[in-house]
Scaffold this motif. Sequence first.
Motif, PDB file in Angstrom:
ATOM      1  N   ILE A   1      15.151  18.244 -12.094  1.00 25.26           N
ATOM      2  CA  ILE A   1      15.509  18.133 -10.671  1.00 25.26           C
ATOM      3  C   ILE A   1      16.130  16.760 -10.447  1.00 25.26           C
ATOM      4  N   GLU A   2      17.231  16.707  -9.705  1.00 24.83           N
ATOM      5  CA  GLU A   2      17.778  15.388  -9.369  1.00 24.83           C
ATOM      6  C   GLU A   2      16.879  14.724  -8.336  1.00 24.83           C
ATOM      7  N   LEU A   3      16.362  13.554  -8.687  1.00 24.48           N
ATOM      8  CA  LEU A   3      15.447  12.825  -7.810  1.00 24.48           C
ATOM      9  C   LEU A   3      16.150  11.596  -7.253  1.00 24.48           C
ATOM     10  N   ILE A   4      16.127  11.465  -5.924  1.00 28.42           N
ATOM     11  CA  ILE A   4      16.661  10.267  -5.267  1.00 28.42           C
ATOM     12  C   ILE A   4      15.492   9.594  -4.555  1.00 28.42           C
ATOM     13  N   THR A   5      15.292   8.307  -4.791  1.00 25.50           N
ATOM     14  CA  THR A   5      14.221   7.586  -4.087  1.00 25.50           C
ATOM     15  C   THR A   5      14.844   6.443  -3.291  1.00 25.50           C
ATOM     16  N   LEU A   6      14.222   6.139  -2.154  1.00 26.81           N
ATOM     17  CA  LEU A   6      14.752   5.089  -1.287  1.00 26.81           C
ATOM     18  C   LEU A   6      14.045   3.752  -1.528  1.00 26.81           C
ATOM     19  N   GLN A   7      12.717   3.785  -1.608  1.00 24.01           N
ATOM     20  CA  GLN A   7      11.942   2.549  -1.782  1.00 24.01           C
ATOM     21  C   GLN A   7      10.843   2.756  -2.816  1.00 24.01           C
ATOM     22  N   LYS A   8      10.469   1.665  -3.496  1.00 25.64           N
ATOM     23  CA  LYS A   8       9.423   1.805  -4.503  1.00 25.64           C
ATOM     24  C   LYS A   8       8.048   1.847  -3.851  1.00 25.64           C
ATOM     25  N   GLY A   9       7.100   2.442  -4.577  1.00 26.72           N
ATOM     26  CA  GLY A   9       5.749   2.605  -4.063  1.00 26.72           C
ATOM     27  C   GLY A   9       4.863   1.405  -4.339  1.00 26.72           C
ATOM     28  N   ARG A  10       3.659   1.438  -3.778  1.00 29.06           N
ATOM     29  CA  ARG A  10       2.690   0.355  -3.962  1.00 29.06           C
ATOM     30  C   ARG A  10       2.372   0.127  -5.441  1.00 29.06           C
ATOM     31  N   GLU A  11       2.390   1.223  -6.219  1.00 29.64           N
ATOM     32  CA  GLU A  11       2.044   1.118  -7.643  1.00 29.64           C
ATOM     33  C   GLU A  11       2.992   0.179  -8.390  1.00 29.64           C
ATOM     34  N   ASP A  12       4.248   0.073  -7.895  1.00 30.16           N
ATOM     35  CA  ASP A  12       5.268  -0.715  -8.601  1.00 30.16           C
ATOM     36  C   ASP A  12       5.504  -2.079  -7.951  1.00 30.16           C
ATOM     37  N   MET A  13       4.633  -2.451  -7.030  1.00 22.83           N
ATOM     38  CA  MET A  13       4.792  -3.743  -6.351  1.00 22.83           C
ATOM     39  C   MET A  13       3.962  -4.831  -7.053  1.00 22.83           C
ATOM     40  N   SER A  14       4.160  -6.037  -6.615  1.00 23.75           N
ATOM     41  CA  SER A  14       3.478  -7.190  -7.221  1.00 23.75           C
ATOM     42  C   SER A  14       1.961  -7.088  -7.066  1.00 23.75           C
ATOM     43  N   SER A  15       1.248  -7.610  -8.054  1.00 26.99           N
ATOM     44  CA  SER A  15      -0.226  -7.651  -7.959  1.00 26.99           C
ATOM     45  C   SER A  15      -0.684  -8.855  -7.129  1.00 26.99           C
ATOM     46  N   ASN A  16       0.254  -9.759  -6.869  1.00 28.27           N
ATOM     47  CA  ASN A  16      -0.048 -10.912  -6.011  1.00 28.27           C
ATOM     48  C   ASN A  16      -0.089 -10.441  -4.552  1.00 28.27           C
ATOM     49  N   LYS A  17      -1.214 -10.709  -3.882  1.00 30.08           N
ATOM     50  CA  LYS A  17      -1.431 -10.173  -2.535  1.00 30.08           C
ATOM     51  C   LYS A  17      -0.353 -10.622  -1.542  1.00 30.08           C
ATOM     52  N   PHE A  18       0.014 -11.901  -1.602  1.00 30.61           N
ATOM     53  CA  PHE A  18       1.010 -12.442  -0.670  1.00 30.61           C
ATOM     54  C   PHE A  18       2.380 -11.798  -0.910  1.00 30.61           C
ATOM     55  N   LEU A  19       2.772 -11.739  -2.206  1.00 32.78           N
ATOM     56  CA  LEU A  19       4.074 -11.141  -2.529  1.00 32.78           C
ATOM     57  C   LEU A  19       4.120  -9.657  -2.157  1.00 32.78           C
ATOM     58  N   LYS A  20       3.004  -8.986  -2.391  1.00 29.63           N
ATOM     59  CA  LYS A  20       2.938  -7.555  -2.060  1.00 29.63           C
ATOM     60  C   LYS A  20       3.107  -7.344  -0.551  1.00 29.63           C
ATOM     61  N   THR A  21       2.481  -8.216   0.244  1.00 25.89           N
ATOM     62  CA  THR A  21       2.618  -8.127   1.708  1.00 25.89           C
ATOM     63  C   THR A  21       4.085  -8.284   2.115  1.00 25.89           C
ATOM     64  N   LEU A  22       4.766  -9.252   1.500  1.00 22.52           N
ATOM     65  CA  LEU A  22       6.194  -9.450   1.796  1.00 22.52           C
ATOM     66  C   LEU A  22       7.010  -8.214   1.406  1.00 22.52           C
ATOM     67  N   GLN A  23       6.676  -7.648   0.243  1.00 22.68           N
ATOM     68  CA  GLN A  23       7.387  -6.442  -0.221  1.00 22.68           C
ATOM     69  C   GLN A  23       7.189  -5.272   0.744  1.00 22.68           C
ATOM     70  N   LEU A  24       5.969  -5.146   1.267  1.00 25.65           N
ATOM     71  CA  LEU A  24       5.678  -4.052   2.212  1.00 25.65           C
ATOM     72  C   LEU A  24       6.405  -4.248   3.530  1.00 25.65           C
ATOM     73  N   VAL A  25       6.462  -5.500   3.988  1.00 25.65           N
ATOM     74  CA  VAL A  25       7.179  -5.806   5.239  1.00 25.65           C
ATOM     75  C   VAL A  25       8.670  -5.467   5.066  1.00 25.65           C
ATOM     76  N   LYS A  26       9.234  -5.906   3.934  1.00 25.08           N
ATOM     77  CA  LYS A  26      10.648  -5.620   3.652  1.00 25.08           C
ATOM     78  C   LYS A  26      10.883  -4.107   3.587  1.00 25.08           C
ATOM     79  N   ARG A  27       9.960  -3.394   2.905  1.00 18.54           N
ATOM     80  CA  ARG A  27      10.086  -1.940   2.780  1.00 18.54           C
ATOM     81  C   ARG A  27      10.107  -1.272   4.154  1.00 18.54           C
ATOM     82  N   ASN A  28       9.194  -1.698   5.035  1.00 19.09           N
ATOM     83  CA  ASN A  28       9.110  -1.105   6.379  1.00 19.09           C
ATOM     84  C   ASN A  28      10.373  -1.346   7.195  1.00 19.09           C
TER      85      ASN A  28
END
Length: 384
Positions: A56-83
Amino acid sequence: MPKKIKVLFRHRSMEMGGVERVILDLLENLPRDVFDITFFLTIDQGELRKSIPQDIELITLQKGREDMSSNKFLKTLQLVKRNIILAFYRKNPKILYRKVIKKDFDIEIAPTYSEFENILSSPLNSRKIAWFHTDVSYDPNQKRVLSRINALKNFDWVIFGSKQTRDIIKDLYQIEYPKSSVIYNSIKIDEVKIKASEFPVNYDNHPVFSSMGRLHSRKNYHTLMKVHKRLLDEGFFHSIAVIGGGSEMENLQKQAKELNIQNTFLLLDSQINPYPYIKNSDYFVLPSESESYPLTIGEVMGLNIPIISTNVGGIPEMIEHDFDSYLVEPDENSIYEGMKLFLTNKEITEKFKKNLIQSVEKFDNEKIYNQVISVFQKQYQLKE
């Protein structure tokens, strides 16, 4: 050679759940010689994302939590950017289709109400199909209900997951959908039986009632916990194993601690393969306040486990009360009486096991796939 029908499915993410399993089933079983299928996953997240068929051709827009930084601060920034990115594309569907999806489609599918707005705002000249699995009678938020059932009117075709799901809208709101059909979800009994034998599960305290569902307040596990405590206090020893994760986990853990039942009310979280946990239980209990046509019920029937289920949604279209399983109301006393019956009457549960062998023959997957294929082909012809 006839031209393939180009189909786009859209969904937010692939956490373990009934809708996600229905999507995977369709992606696996729709014929490739008839359909050219693309799956647009807004967020590449969830346990089931690795189960998406490779062809199946899969298109994704944003990466999930599983693929984000383990650093809490960086992860928060990544989530804000994603939103921010998600909000931008939600408001600008034309840009999303031009820059990200980049393809034309004959048919676009909203497999659940959370995708209604996304599909209806598509700029493509496509036929738009919605799946609806929700029993609206149990939602106290009337504004939300009306928004969903009115949105359904704007689709070219609506597929309801059970007869009750469609009928209850007519009964409560006098709204009918002439451009609709009822198609049950397919139930993979043979596959479930194989998966159920993949590894052993040994429970410490029998008899065991297993249960499976997303931990959401309408799944009613807080009430099941009260029933469990009440039965234990009256000397009816048993344990309950609940497979599923979700927003209510913390509340249920706290409630179990307060009632001092952590060792007998087991919260096992989500499991990629839940079936050995069910197979090695004695009974199954589904306490939900609302359902449509839950796959789990058919799967448990296929494993020959007697079921106590609340009499909601399309469940009575699956279970024959007092013949192959037992229906109760979604309140504490009714669930209590059903579980007490199972714990005290071996004869009735043995009768259910015998009758379940005959009952599972009603689940005809080939018929279901043919119904879906027929709807898609008819919509394509209307587009042409």
